[in-house]
Motif scaffolding. Structure first.
Motif, PDB file in Angstrom:
ATOM      1  N   ILE A  46      -3.576  10.877  -6.711  1.00  9.97           N
ATOM      2  CA  ILE A  46      -4.132  11.023  -5.510  1.00  9.97           C
ATOM      3  C   ILE A  46      -5.595  11.296  -5.442  1.00  9.97           C
ATOM      4  O   ILE A  46      -6.478  11.167  -4.935  1.00  9.97           O
ATOM      5  CB  ILE A  46      -3.371  12.009  -4.801  1.00  9.97           C
ATOM      6  CG1 ILE A  46      -1.871  11.175  -4.267  1.00  9.97           C
ATOM      7  CG2 ILE A  46      -3.972  12.588  -3.489  1.00  9.97           C
ATOM      8  CD1 ILE A  46      -0.905  12.217  -4.036  1.00  9.97           C
ATOM      9  N   CYS A  47      -5.857  12.262  -6.512  1.00  5.93           N
ATOM     10  CA  CYS A  47      -7.392  12.579  -6.690  1.00  5.93           C
ATOM     11  C   CYS A  47      -8.267  11.605  -7.105  1.00  5.93           C
ATOM     12  O   CYS A  47      -9.411  11.401  -6.755  1.00  5.93           O
ATOM     13  CB  CYS A  47      -7.326  13.796  -7.569  1.00  5.93           C
ATOM     14  SG  CYS A  47      -6.810  15.336  -7.262  1.00  5.93           S
ATOM     15  N   LYS A  48      -7.793  10.541  -7.780  1.00  4.22           N
ATOM     16  CA  LYS A  48      -8.572   9.345  -8.265  1.00  4.22           C
ATOM     17  C   LYS A  48      -9.140   8.757  -6.872  1.00  4.22           C
ATOM     18  O   LYS A  48      -9.988   8.215  -6.850  1.00  4.22           O
ATOM     19  CB  LYS A  48      -7.911   8.487  -9.115  1.00  4.22           C
ATOM     20  CG  LYS A  48      -8.721   7.754  -9.641  1.00  4.22           C
ATOM     21  CD  LYS A  48      -7.872   6.647 -10.936  1.00  4.22           C
ATOM     22  CE  LYS A  48      -8.897   5.568 -11.512  1.00  4.22           C
ATOM     23  NZ  LYS A  48      -8.219   4.418 -11.706  1.00  4.22           N
ATOM     24  N   ILE A  49      -7.918   8.600  -5.853  1.00  7.38           N
ATOM     25  CA  ILE A  49      -8.312   7.967  -4.523  1.00  7.38           C
ATOM     26  C   ILE A  49      -9.488   8.749  -3.872  1.00  7.38           C
ATOM     27  O   ILE A  49     -10.160   8.348  -3.478  1.00  7.38           O
ATOM     28  CB  ILE A  49      -7.068   7.940  -3.889  1.00  7.38           C
ATOM     29  CG1 ILE A  49      -5.856   7.163  -4.538  1.00  7.38           C
ATOM     30  CG2 ILE A  49      -7.286   7.444  -2.422  1.00  7.38           C
ATOM     31  CD1 ILE A  49      -4.423   7.103  -3.598  1.00  7.38           C
ATOM     32  N   CYS A 100       0.693  -1.111   0.109  1.00  9.90           N
ATOM     33  CA  CYS A 100       0.015   0.164  -0.097  1.00  9.90           C
ATOM     34  C   CYS A 100       0.892   1.162   0.118  1.00  9.90           C
ATOM     35  O   CYS A 100       1.712   1.249   0.687  1.00  9.90           O
ATOM     36  CB  CYS A 100      -1.028  -0.069   1.179  1.00  9.90           C
ATOM     37  SG  CYS A 100      -2.233   1.321   1.367  1.00  9.90           S
ATOM     38  N   ASP A 101       0.486   2.386  -0.991  1.00 14.47           N
ATOM     39  CA  ASP A 101       1.305   3.697  -0.821  1.00 14.47           C
ATOM     40  C   ASP A 101       1.067   4.203   0.335  1.00 14.47           C
ATOM     41  O   ASP A 101      -0.120   5.069   0.007  1.00 14.47           O
ATOM     42  CB  ASP A 101       1.011   4.065  -2.241  1.00 14.47           C
ATOM     43  CG  ASP A 101       1.718   5.464  -2.668  1.00 14.47           C
ATOM     44  OD1 ASP A 101       2.148   5.848  -1.924  1.00 14.47           O
ATOM     45  OD2 ASP A 101       1.705   5.512  -3.785  1.00 14.47           O
ATOM     46  N   LYS A 102       1.574   4.544   1.192  1.00 17.01           N
ATOM     47  CA  LYS A 102       1.378   5.015   2.438  1.00 17.01           C
ATOM     48  C   LYS A 102       1.225   6.691   2.272  1.00 17.01           C
ATOM     49  O   LYS A 102       0.328   7.313   2.887  1.00 17.01           O
ATOM     50  CB  LYS A 102       2.306   4.698   3.860  1.00 17.01           C
ATOM     51  CG  LYS A 102       1.657   3.274   4.136  1.00 17.01           C
ATOM     52  CD  LYS A 102       2.509   3.090   5.449  1.00 17.01           C
ATOM     53  CE  LYS A 102       2.317   3.769   6.383  1.00 17.01           C
ATOM     54  NZ  LYS A 102       3.397   3.441   7.912  1.00 17.01           N
ATOM     55  N   GLU A 103       2.114   7.173   1.339  1.00 17.00           N
ATOM     56  CA  GLU A 103       2.316   8.629   1.256  1.00 17.00           C
ATOM     57  C   GLU A 103       0.720   9.081   0.497  1.00 17.00           C
ATOM     58  O   GLU A 103       0.141  10.018   0.836  1.00 17.00           O
ATOM     59  CB  GLU A 103       3.407   9.106   0.175  1.00 17.00           C
ATOM     60  CG  GLU A 103       3.210  10.479   0.073  1.00 17.00           C
ATOM     61  CD  GLU A 103       4.192  10.995  -1.122  1.00 17.00           C
ATOM     62  OE1 GLU A 103       5.078  11.565  -0.600  1.00 17.00           O
ATOM     63  OE2 GLU A 103       4.100  10.806  -2.204  1.00 17.00           O
ATOM     64  N   ALA A 104       0.213   8.144  -0.365  1.00 21.66           N
ATOM     65  CA  ALA A 104      -0.878   8.531  -1.201  1.00 21.66           C
ATOM     66  C   ALA A 104      -2.181   8.284  -0.349  1.00 21.66           C
ATOM     67  O   ALA A 104      -3.154   9.100  -0.527  1.00 21.66           O
ATOM     68  CB  ALA A 104      -0.958   7.577  -2.235  1.00 21.66           C
ATOM     69  N   VAL A 105      -2.278   7.271   0.324  1.00 12.37           N
ATOM     70  CA  VAL A 105      -3.077   7.307   1.401  1.00 12.37           C
ATOM     71  C   VAL A 105      -3.246   8.246   2.456  1.00 12.37           C
ATOM     72  O   VAL A 105      -4.381   8.756   2.688  1.00 12.37           O
ATOM     73  CB  VAL A 105      -3.122   5.880   2.167  1.00 12.37           C
ATOM     74  CG1 VAL A 105      -3.867   5.815   3.335  1.00 12.37           C
ATOM     75  CG2 VAL A 105      -3.335   4.568   1.299  1.00 12.37           C
ATOM     76  N   GLY A 106      -2.046   8.498   2.887  1.00 11.23           N
ATOM     77  CA  GLY A 106      -2.292   9.593   3.974  1.00 11.23           C
ATOM     78  C   GLY A 106      -2.673  11.129   3.360  1.00 11.23           C
ATOM     79  O   GLY A 106      -3.406  11.916   4.032  1.00 11.23           O
ATOM     80  N   LEU A 107      -2.159  11.358   2.138  1.00 12.98           N
ATOM     81  CA  LEU A 107      -2.503  12.574   1.476  1.00 12.98           C
ATOM     82  C   LEU A 107      -3.900  12.486   1.139  1.00 12.98           C
ATOM     83  O   LEU A 107      -4.822  13.787   1.348  1.00 12.98           O
ATOM     84  CB  LEU A 107      -1.517  12.939   0.148  1.00 12.98           C
ATOM     85  CG  LEU A 107      -0.189  13.437   0.718  1.00 12.98           C
ATOM     86  CD1 LEU A 107       0.649  13.520  -0.708  1.00 12.98           C
ATOM     87  CD2 LEU A 107      -0.240  14.803   1.099  1.00 12.98           C
ATOM     88  N   ALA A 108      -4.504  11.380   0.512  1.00 17.24           N
ATOM     89  CA  ALA A 108      -5.845  11.229  -0.050  1.00 17.24           C
ATOM     90  C   ALA A 108      -6.775  11.617   1.351  1.00 17.24           C
ATOM     91  O   ALA A 108      -7.716  12.264   1.251  1.00 17.24           O
ATOM     92  CB  ALA A 108      -6.159  10.145  -0.691  1.00 17.24           C
TER      93      ALA A 108
END
Ligand code: NI
Length: 202
Positions: A101-104, A56-64
């Motif tokens: 990130i916007c897609k998430i 899991c891409d934690k940076e993307a999860v955190g920012l999203a």
């Protein structure tokens, strides 16, 4: 409760702090602080769930998670995630990364994604994190707070449990969220049982 960067959160503390300041300023004028509290809980839930999701891409999860309500149509009149995009652009993210990130973010909303499951693990994690914050003790508090602000009767708020909150347990994507949702769901059922006893309408 403020969220954390570091061990259980995003690795980039500076980026995390900037995101927290950005959304705090954004919600200050728009939702009396409720948006910020909810956002921080979703971030904490998301980072917790992400721990158990391999790859899991934690940076993307955190920012999203932090930006997931930055363009909420109920609060803002923005189009195409312009608040989220502005923050990510300012912090040097590439257009491809910003789209990711916007897609998430766009896969999170309950009302806009009925019957659809996010196709990325990051989308699944953030969606679960947001949905967990709608149920259990926090969900009950949020439902009645929202009801009060919007002139709903108690009966109308109770209807919301049946229209949405009691459906969420079975819609969780990840095992971690399912486990937490079972406990929170049971608590809501217990609450409703007691409420109906007190109101004598069961
Ligand atoms: Ni949310």
């Amino acid at each position: 409760m403020a969220p954390m960067a570091g061990e259980d959160g995003m690795d980039n503390k500076l980026l995390f702090d900037k995101a927290v300041s950005y959304i705090t300023a954004l919600f200050k004028d728009n939702s009396g602080g409720h948006g910020t509290d909810h956002t921080f809980r979703v971030y904490r839930n998301a980072m917790y769930i992400a721990e158990n999701e391999h790859g899991c891409d934690k940076e993307a999860v955190g920012l999203a998670a932090l930006l997931h309500d930055a363009d909420d149509y109920k609060l803002f009149k923005t189009v195409d995630n312009s608040h989220a995009r502005a923050f990510l652009r300012e912090n040097g993210f590439s257009p491809v990364r910003i789209d990711e990130i916007c897609k998430i973010i766009n896969s999170v909303s309950f009302s806009q994604n009925i019957g659809r499951t996010p196709d990325s693990i990051e989308g699944k994690v953030v969606q679960d994190a947001d949905r967990l914050d709608a149920i259990g003790a926090v969900g009950i508090a949020r439902t009645f707070a929202y009801g009060g602000e919007n002139g709903r009767t108690m009966g109308e708020s109770i209807t919301h449990f049946y229209d949405k909150l009691l459906l969420l347990r079975d819609l969780m994507n990840t095992e971690t969220a399912k486990r937490i949702a079972i406990i929170r769901h049971e608590f809501m059922e217990l609450y409703l049982k007691e409420l109906f006893t007190e109101l004598k309408i069961d």
